[in-house]
Design a protein around this motif. Structure first.
Motif: not given
Lengths: 87, 81, 152
Positions: B49-50, B52-53, B56-57, B60-61, B64-65, B68-70
């Protein structure tokens, strides 16, 4: 000052190493009453094969509610922070 | 045991590389690689479970953030674009 | 804001649909296999974040912030309402399990092949939490992408 930093670093490193040496073997917790109860009864009570899901959403559902609330608070604060930013 | 050692060494190596690089885009890629190795370590410790989290977080996420900031600010650490 | 290069667009088009399908699978099988609402929602949000970063101009027309925040609030309200429905016994009581209604099939003890029609309110809560998490993380990326100008 440098000496104090190095001393603090060494002391903390030895503290962490001592903690790592005191770890119990993998998969053998000290108190396992609760785990055995969940493993034996989760399939009968919550009717779920995934015991982790039955703990997250059934036995300890209030924690999941708090987690969802934290996420909601984070999103609303971010939207609030960027509300006046130029497009 | 060998896989544990490889994963932990890769975590430390990618974390040090992420600090050392002056190009922040490569640093972000190194952070994503560190998250991937960390999710492999979680999987080896029997917590899918951990894993997968984390994959994903972390991989990838947050990447991506950071990208965007760069994109909105400077790419190099000394302020040059 | 300029669009991304062709390489980024093609690779992200190849990734997005499998990632969305995998996230839906993780949410739908949350009570049978590892994973659940949070994990599946994070995977769906990752796919939408790739979509947002690669196709910034088209995506800001397709994904609107008001719709996403309304969906998020509705999902959170559904989750809380579902937990209040079990208040006859206690808060977060699994009132659908072993009842014979929807998702109400009993599970034999021990290893079994896994039946999708089990586990009571857990699949519904998985669905609501997945919707909430995916909308929330997408709102974060979308807000940060839209705010501010480009770099000078």
């Amino acid at each position: 000052m440098e000496l104090a930093k190095i001393a603090f670093f060494l002391i903390f490193t030895y503290f962490l190493l001592a903690c790592a040496l005191l770890l119990r073997p993998f998969g053998k917790p000290a108190v396992s009453d609760m785990d055995e109860y969940f493993i034996l009864n989760a399939q009968r009570e919550a009717a779920s094969n995934n015991v982790v899901a039955s703990i997250v959403f059934d036995y300890r559902g209030l924690d999941t509610l708090g987690e969802a609330t934290v996420l909601f608070a984070a999103v609303s604060s971010i939207v609030l922070l960027f509300r006046g930013a130029p497009k | 045991m060998i896989l544990h050692i490889i994963a932990l060494a890769a975590i430390i190596a990618t974390a040090v590389l992420a600090i050392e690089f002056k190009d922040l885009l490569i640093s972000t890629a190194m952070l994503a690689a560190m998250s991937l190795m960390l999710s492999l370590e979680f999987y080896l410790l029997q917590a899918p479970d951990v894993a997968i989290t984390e994959a994903a977080v972390g991989a990838c996420l947050s990447t991506a953030i950071f990208i965007i900031a760069i994109k909105k600010t400077a790419r190099y650490e000394n302020g040059a674009c | 804001m300029n669009g991304s290069s062709v390489i980024v667009k093609v690779v992200s088009l190849a990734i997005i649909l499998p990632a969305l399908t995998f996230g839906l699978y993780i949410i739908a099988h949350g009570h049978l296999t590892p994973g659940g609402g949070f994990q599946g929602g994070a995977i769906i949000a990752s796919a939408l974040a790739i979509f947002l970063v690669a196709f910034a101009k088209q995506a800001s027309k397709t994904l609107r912030k008001n719709l996403l925040s309304a969906l998020e609030c509705l999902a959170l309200l559904g989750f809380i309402g579902l937990s209040f429905l079990g208040l006859g016994k206690s808060f977060f009581f699994n009132f659908l399990a072993n009842s014979g209604l929807i998702f109400g099939q009993a599970v034999p003890f021990g290893p079994n092949p896994g039946f999708i029609n089990t586990a009571g309110v857990i699949p519904l809560m998985n669905f609501f939490v997945g919707l909430e998490v995916s909308c929330a993380l997408t709102i974060i990326v979308l807000t940060m992408l839209k705010a501010g100008g480009d770099k000078k």
